[in-house]
Design a protein around this motif. Sequence first.
Motif, PDB file in Angstrom:
ATOM      1  N   ASN A   1      44.269  35.406  46.388  1.00  0.00           N
ATOM      2  CA  ASN A   1      43.710  34.235  45.895  1.00  0.00           C
ATOM      3  C   ASN A   1      44.614  32.789  46.364  1.00  0.00           C
ATOM      4  N   THR A   2      45.870  32.953  46.729  1.00  0.00           N
ATOM      5  CA  THR A   2      46.826  32.141  47.062  1.00  0.00           C
ATOM      6  C   THR A   2      46.580  32.083  48.947  1.00  0.00           C
TER       7      THR A   2
ATOM      8  N   SER B   1      49.863  35.249  37.484  1.00  0.00           N
ATOM      9  CA  SER B   1      51.052  35.954  37.525  1.00  0.00           C
ATOM     10  C   SER B   1      51.842  35.300  36.430  1.00  0.00           C
ATOM     11  N   TYR B   2      52.904  36.341  36.007  1.00  0.00           N
ATOM     12  CA  TYR B   2      53.877  35.720  34.914  1.00  0.00           C
ATOM     13  C   TYR B   2      53.168  34.952  33.685  1.00  0.00           C
ATOM     14  N   LEU B   3      52.283  35.835  32.982  1.00  0.00           N
ATOM     15  CA  LEU B   3      51.691  35.329  32.059  1.00  0.00           C
ATOM     16  C   LEU B   3      52.423  34.627  30.789  1.00  0.00           C
TER      17      LEU B   3
ATOM     18  N   GLU C   1      54.545  40.299  34.770  1.00  0.00           N
ATOM     19  CA  GLU C   1      52.920  40.419  34.081  1.00  0.00           C
ATOM     20  C   GLU C   1      51.940  39.853  35.221  1.00  0.00           C
ATOM     21  N   VAL C   2      50.962  40.557  35.579  1.00  0.00           N
ATOM     22  CA  VAL C   2      49.938  40.159  36.291  1.00  0.00           C
ATOM     23  C   VAL C   2      48.720  40.329  35.718  1.00  0.00           C
ATOM     24  N   ASN C   3      47.596  39.402  35.828  1.00  0.00           N
ATOM     25  CA  ASN C   3      46.463  39.652  35.284  1.00  0.00           C
ATOM     26  C   ASN C   3      45.326  39.305  36.347  1.00  0.00           C
ATOM     27  N   ILE C   4      44.394  40.369  36.717  1.00  0.00           N
ATOM     28  CA  ILE C   4      43.512  40.140  37.379  1.00  0.00           C
ATOM     29  C   ILE C   4      42.399  39.403  37.244  1.00  0.00           C
TER      30      ILE C   4
ATOM     31  N   GLY D   1      58.377  40.276  46.014  1.00  0.00           N
ATOM     32  CA  GLY D   1      57.452  41.529  46.232  1.00  0.00           C
ATOM     33  C   GLY D   1      56.886  41.933  44.812  1.00  0.00           C
ATOM     34  N   LYS D   2      57.265  41.387  43.864  1.00  0.00           N
ATOM     35  CA  LYS D   2      56.714  41.918  42.524  1.00  0.00           C
ATOM     36  C   LYS D   2      55.186  41.770  42.280  1.00  0.00           C
ATOM     37  N   THR D   3      54.807  40.822  42.628  1.00  0.00           N
ATOM     38  CA  THR D   3      53.030  40.580  42.666  1.00  0.00           C
ATOM     39  C   THR D   3      52.557  41.437  43.561  1.00  0.00           C
ATOM     40  N   PRO D   4      53.044  41.375  44.917  1.00  0.00           N
ATOM     41  CA  PRO D   4      52.332  42.289  45.802  1.00  0.00           C
ATOM     42  C   PRO D   4      52.492  43.829  45.241  1.00  0.00           C
ATOM     43  N   HIS D   5      53.528  44.306  44.887  1.00  0.00           N
ATOM     44  CA  HIS D   5      53.590  45.540  44.428  1.00  0.00           C
ATOM     45  C   HIS D   5      52.683  46.124  43.305  1.00  0.00           C
ATOM     46  N   PHE D   6      52.760  45.137  42.298  1.00  0.00           N
ATOM     47  CA  PHE D   6      51.643  45.301  41.146  1.00  0.00           C
ATOM     48  C   PHE D   6      50.276  45.415  41.844  1.00  0.00           C
ATOM     49  N   ILE D   7      49.698  44.649  42.630  1.00  0.00           N
ATOM     50  CA  ILE D   7      48.570  44.657  43.332  1.00  0.00           C
ATOM     51  C   ILE D   7      48.554  45.995  44.263  1.00  0.00           C
ATOM     52  N   TYR D   8      49.499  46.400  44.786  1.00  0.00           N
ATOM     53  CA  TYR D   8      49.409  47.546  45.782  1.00  0.00           C
ATOM     54  C   TYR D   8      49.500  48.565  44.631  1.00  0.00           C
TER      55      TYR D   8
END
Length: 169
Positions: free
Chosen positions: A38-39, A65-67, A75-78, A101-108
């Motif tokens: 998205n970004t 991210s980071y709710l 925390e990541v919310n799709i 790399g936290k958010t990309p790792h979650f998505i991965y």
Amino acid sequence: MTAKIIQSQSKIRHQLSIMSDDLNERYKGKEVEIVLINTTPIFFINDLLAKLKFQYHLQILCYESYLDQSATSGEVNITHDLSRPIRNKEILLIDGVIISGKTPHFIYKTLQSRSPKSLAFACIGIKENQIEYKLPKVFFLFDFSNQWVEGYGIGTGAFKNKKNLYNLQ
């Protein structure tokens, strides 16, 4: 705030040619699902897609991210999931800048659970000295380890829509 050009349009084009050559070699003769995060900066998307020689389909994945308002929560919310299945497919995720790399790792990890054939990232830049999470192959134009960067679609300020990349420190 002082802004200094750290990567000119010509340097960006040069690095983009190197990246697209690597991607074209990796995915030669393959069909790829390109997932726009998205970004993702629009300049980067347009410039990169124009150089790709393999067959691809575009999908979008949006998240918040980071709710809990803490950058350390992870925390990541799709908010918008993929529209097509990715099982047994080559997946290339396109992002702007990878910092920890936290958010990309979650998505991965989320997408890995859907059994793709492969997953890789392509982005404008990374902050290699801040990466805390293991990621699959990452294709990137620049290492921004010690720089606060804006431009080429990155950032939210006055330099975001400029075609160069600026260090704002």
